[in-house]
Write a protein that holds these residues in place. Structure first.
Motif, PDB file in Angstrom:
ATOM      1  N   LYS A 187       0.853  -1.191   0.000  1.00  0.00           N
ATOM      2  CA  LYS A 187       0.000   0.000   0.000  1.00  0.00           C
ATOM      3  C   LYS A 187       0.891   1.244   0.000  1.00  0.00           C
ATOM      4  N   LEU A 188       0.551   2.196  -0.859  1.00  0.00           N
ATOM      5  CA  LEU A 188       1.342   3.416  -0.988  1.00  0.00           C
ATOM      6  C   LEU A 188       0.400   4.611  -1.110  1.00  0.00           C
ATOM      7  N   TYR A 189       0.656   5.632  -0.283  1.00  0.00           N
ATOM      8  CA  TYR A 189      -0.148   6.850  -0.300  1.00  0.00           C
ATOM      9  C   TYR A 189       0.782   8.038  -0.536  1.00  0.00           C
ATOM     10  N   ASN A 190       0.321   8.988  -1.347  1.00  0.00           N
ATOM     11  CA  ASN A 190       1.152  10.153  -1.647  1.00  0.00           C
ATOM     12  C   ASN A 190       0.293  11.402  -1.779  1.00  0.00           C
ATOM     13  N   LEU A 191       0.829  12.512  -1.278  1.00  0.00           N
ATOM     14  CA  LEU A 191       0.212  13.830  -1.437  1.00  0.00           C
ATOM     15  C   LEU A 191       1.303  14.803  -1.850  1.00  0.00           C
ATOM     16  N   THR A 192       1.119  15.459  -3.000  1.00  0.00           N
ATOM     17  CA  THR A 192       2.133  16.362  -3.545  1.00  0.00           C
ATOM     18  C   THR A 192       1.483  17.688  -3.937  1.00  0.00           C
ATOM     19  N   GLY A 193       2.114  18.778  -3.532  1.00  0.00           N
ATOM     20  CA  GLY A 193       1.644  20.110  -3.900  1.00  0.00           C
ATOM     21  C   GLY A 193       2.689  20.855  -4.703  1.00  0.00           C
ATOM     22  N   ASP A 194       2.262  21.504  -5.773  1.00  0.00           N
ATOM     23  CA  ASP A 194       3.140  22.312  -6.632  1.00  0.00           C
ATOM     24  C   ASP A 194       2.617  23.742  -6.611  1.00  0.00           C
ATOM     25  N   PHE A 195       3.456  24.664  -6.107  1.00  0.00           N
ATOM     26  CA  PHE A 195       3.054  26.062  -5.947  1.00  0.00           C
ATOM     27  C   PHE A 195       3.956  26.945  -6.810  1.00  0.00           C
ATOM     28  N   ASP A 196       3.363  27.653  -7.747  1.00  0.00           N
ATOM     29  CA  ASP A 196       4.096  28.526  -8.655  1.00  0.00           C
ATOM     30  C   ASP A 196       4.338  29.871  -7.957  1.00  0.00           C
ATOM     31  N   LEU A 197       5.612  30.149  -7.647  1.00  0.00           N
ATOM     32  CA  LEU A 197       5.975  31.397  -6.965  1.00  0.00           C
ATOM     33  C   LEU A 197       6.396  32.487  -7.933  1.00  0.00           C
ATOM     34  N   GLY A 198       6.314  32.204  -9.209  1.00  0.00           N
ATOM     35  CA  GLY A 198       6.732  33.168 -10.208  1.00  0.00           C
ATOM     36  C   GLY A 198       8.158  32.926 -10.653  1.00  0.00           C
ATOM     37  N   PHE A 199       9.092  33.093  -9.755  1.00  0.00           N
ATOM     38  CA  PHE A 199      10.501  32.879 -10.080  1.00  0.00           C
ATOM     39  C   PHE A 199      10.905  31.407  -9.988  1.00  0.00           C
ATOM     40  N   ALA A 200      10.056  30.591  -9.330  1.00  0.00           N
ATOM     41  CA  ALA A 200      10.369  29.173  -9.137  1.00  0.00           C
ATOM     42  C   ALA A 200       9.103  28.424  -8.727  1.00  0.00           C
ATOM     43  N   HIS A 201       9.204  27.076  -8.748  1.00  0.00           N
ATOM     44  CA  HIS A 201       8.127  26.224  -8.267  1.00  0.00           C
ATOM     45  C   HIS A 201       8.545  25.613  -6.927  1.00  0.00           C
ATOM     46  N   LEU A 202       7.687  25.746  -5.929  1.00  0.00           N
ATOM     47  CA  LEU A 202       7.899  25.104  -4.643  1.00  0.00           C
ATOM     48  C   LEU A 202       7.081  23.809  -4.633  1.00  0.00           C
ATOM     49  N   ILE A 203       7.762  22.682  -4.481  1.00  0.00           N
ATOM     50  CA  ILE A 203       7.110  21.379  -4.541  1.00  0.00           C
ATOM     51  C   ILE A 203       7.289  20.680  -3.200  1.00  0.00           C
ATOM     52  N   ALA A 204       6.171  20.305  -2.591  1.00  0.00           N
ATOM     53  CA  ALA A 204       6.194  19.590  -1.308  1.00  0.00           C
ATOM     54  C   ALA A 204       5.501  18.251  -1.499  1.00  0.00           C
ATOM     55  N   SER A 205       6.139  17.182  -1.007  1.00  0.00           N
ATOM     56  CA  SER A 205       5.585  15.840  -1.185  1.00  0.00           C
ATOM     57  C   SER A 205       5.739  15.041   0.098  1.00  0.00           C
ATOM     58  N   VAL A 206       4.687  14.290   0.441  1.00  0.00           N
ATOM     59  CA  VAL A 206       4.742  13.394   1.586  1.00  0.00           C
ATOM     60  C   VAL A 206       4.180  12.042   1.147  1.00  0.00           C
ATOM     61  N   SER A 207       4.852  10.958   1.529  1.00  0.00           N
ATOM     62  CA  SER A 207       4.449   9.604   1.125  1.00  0.00           C
ATOM     63  C   SER A 207       4.474   8.686   2.332  1.00  0.00           C
ATOM     64  N   TYR A 208       3.625   7.669   2.278  1.00  0.00           N
ATOM     65  CA  TYR A 208       3.632   6.635   3.315  1.00  0.00           C
ATOM     66  C   TYR A 208       3.477   5.284   2.641  1.00  0.00           C
ATOM     67  N   GLN A 209       4.401   4.368   2.943  1.00  0.00           N
ATOM     68  CA  GLN A 209       4.367   3.020   2.390  1.00  0.00           C
ATOM     69  C   GLN A 209       4.161   2.014   3.512  1.00  0.00           C
ATOM     70  N   ASP A 210       3.233   1.103   3.290  1.00  0.00           N
ATOM     71  CA  ASP A 210       2.950   0.027   4.241  1.00  0.00           C
ATOM     72  C   ASP A 210       2.975  -1.270   3.445  1.00  0.00           C
ATOM     73  N   ARG A 211       3.956  -2.129   3.735  1.00  0.00           N
ATOM     74  CA  ARG A 211       4.122  -3.343   2.945  1.00  0.00           C
ATOM     75  C   ARG A 211       4.419  -4.530   3.849  1.00  0.00           C
ATOM     76  N   GLN A 212       3.731  -5.628   3.598  1.00  0.00           N
ATOM     77  CA  GLN A 212       3.961  -6.871   4.311  1.00  0.00           C
ATOM     78  C   GLN A 212       4.181  -7.969   3.272  1.00  0.00           C
ATOM     79  N   PHE A 213       5.299  -8.666   3.345  1.00  0.00           N
ATOM     80  CA  PHE A 213       5.481  -9.803   2.448  1.00  0.00           C
ATOM     81  C   PHE A 213       6.146 -10.952   3.190  1.00  0.00           C
ATOM     82  N   THR A 214       5.594 -12.156   2.946  1.00  0.00           N
ATOM     83  CA  THR A 214       5.994 -13.360   3.650  1.00  0.00           C
ATOM     84  C   THR A 214       6.419 -14.424   2.655  1.00  0.00           C
ATOM     85  N   ASP A 215       7.574 -15.012   2.902  1.00  0.00           N
ATOM     86  CA  ASP A 215       8.113 -16.070   2.050  1.00  0.00           C
ATOM     87  C   ASP A 215       8.092 -17.378   2.843  1.00  0.00           C
ATOM     88  N   GLU A 216       7.310 -18.342   2.372  1.00  0.00           N
ATOM     89  CA  GLU A 216       7.214 -19.652   3.031  1.00  0.00           C
ATOM     90  C   GLU A 216       7.957 -20.673   2.184  1.00  0.00           C
TER      91      GLU A 216
END
Length: 258
Positions: A187-216
């Motif tokens: 499971k993977l969740y992501n939230l990303t914001g792109d803000f145009d400041l005129g002279f540059a783009h400010l990009i903020a991103s946060v992600s959360y990964q939840d993974r379970q895998f079992t090898d028998e």
């Protein structure tokens, strides 16, 4: 028991979310792509210690708030010494608020036939595999200078048996007294914001990964050789892996025309 694999030398990203976090990469059927970026290494400064040889970024198509669209396809095949395989995938793009909000939904389901028989459990084609995956993405553009992307990706893989064979037992044959399997729930969740400041783009991103895998896996022959000579007894090992990781990134990207 929680164990982790060695860190990869090539990092993999789905949009702005890392998916190769000190573990075996998930088997994602990512088909709704805009492009694939391959960045030559070393990239440790920008993408961390797991990207010494480079970085691969899978850039998905973003929701379109103005157009309804969709697609569907299926693939059918047959495996030598096995049987029937299939995969189904589809997507739909939904404009919710014109010019402001769009949602994109993609789904995948596939089954691959096994082709190796387990004579210990009397199971034909024991190494079959099943994969179910889904992704929901939304894009919100409240004004000309702000873009917010949110996504959730889910994947479940079940792989029965393994790909070992023992020629002395016969062609496409192996033996274990207990079933073997590999389960992977991602499971993977992501939230990303792109803000145009005129002279540059400010990009903020946060992600959360939840993974379970079992090898028998079965160690019948290993135990017979070392612990119970001449006596084959059921012996099963479980390697249980758990990855829970939150990442945050903040970057300022200058405009090329400034």
């Amino acid at each position: 028991i929680t164990t982790l694999q060695d860190r990869s030398l090539t990092s993999t990203y789905l949009d702005d979310a890392p998916i190769s976090i000190q573990s075996a990469n998930p088997d994602l059927k990512v088909f709704d792509l805009e492009r694939v970026e391959i960045i030559r290494g070393p990239q440790g400064t920008l993408y961390g210690a797991g990207s010494m040889s480079g970085t691969i970024r899978l850039i998905s198509k973003k929701p379109d708030p103005n157009t309804f669209s969709g697609s569907f396809d299926t693939a059918l095949s047959n495996t030598d010494h096995g049987s029937f395989n299939y995969s189904i995938r589809g997507l739909v793009n939904l404009p919710v608020i014109e010019n402001v909000l769009g949602v994109r939904i993609a789904a995948y389901r596939g089954e691959d036939s096994g082709f190796i028989n387990n004579i210990g459990t009397h199971t034909p084609r024991a190494n079959d595999a099943e994969s179910t995956q889904g992704r929901v993405a939304a894009r919100w553009t409240p004004n000309d200078r702000t873009t917010i992307d949110a996504s959730a990706t889910f994947a479940r893989l079940t792989d029965h048996g393994n790909y070992n064979t023992y020629p002395q037992l016969g062609e496409y044959v192996y033996e274990s007294l207990l079933p073997e399997r590999f389960n992977d729930y991602f499971k993977l969740y992501n939230l990303t914001g792109d803000f145009d400041l005129g002279f540059a783009h400010l990009i903020a991103s946060v992600s959360y990964q939840d993974r379970q895998f079992t090898d028998e896996r079965s160690f019948d022959f290993f135990d017979e050789a070392l612990l119970t000579p001449g006596v084959l007894l059921p012996s099963q090992a479980f390697q249980i892996n758990s990855v829970k990781d939150a990442t945050q990134e903040l970057r300022l990207v200058s405009r090329q025309d400034h």
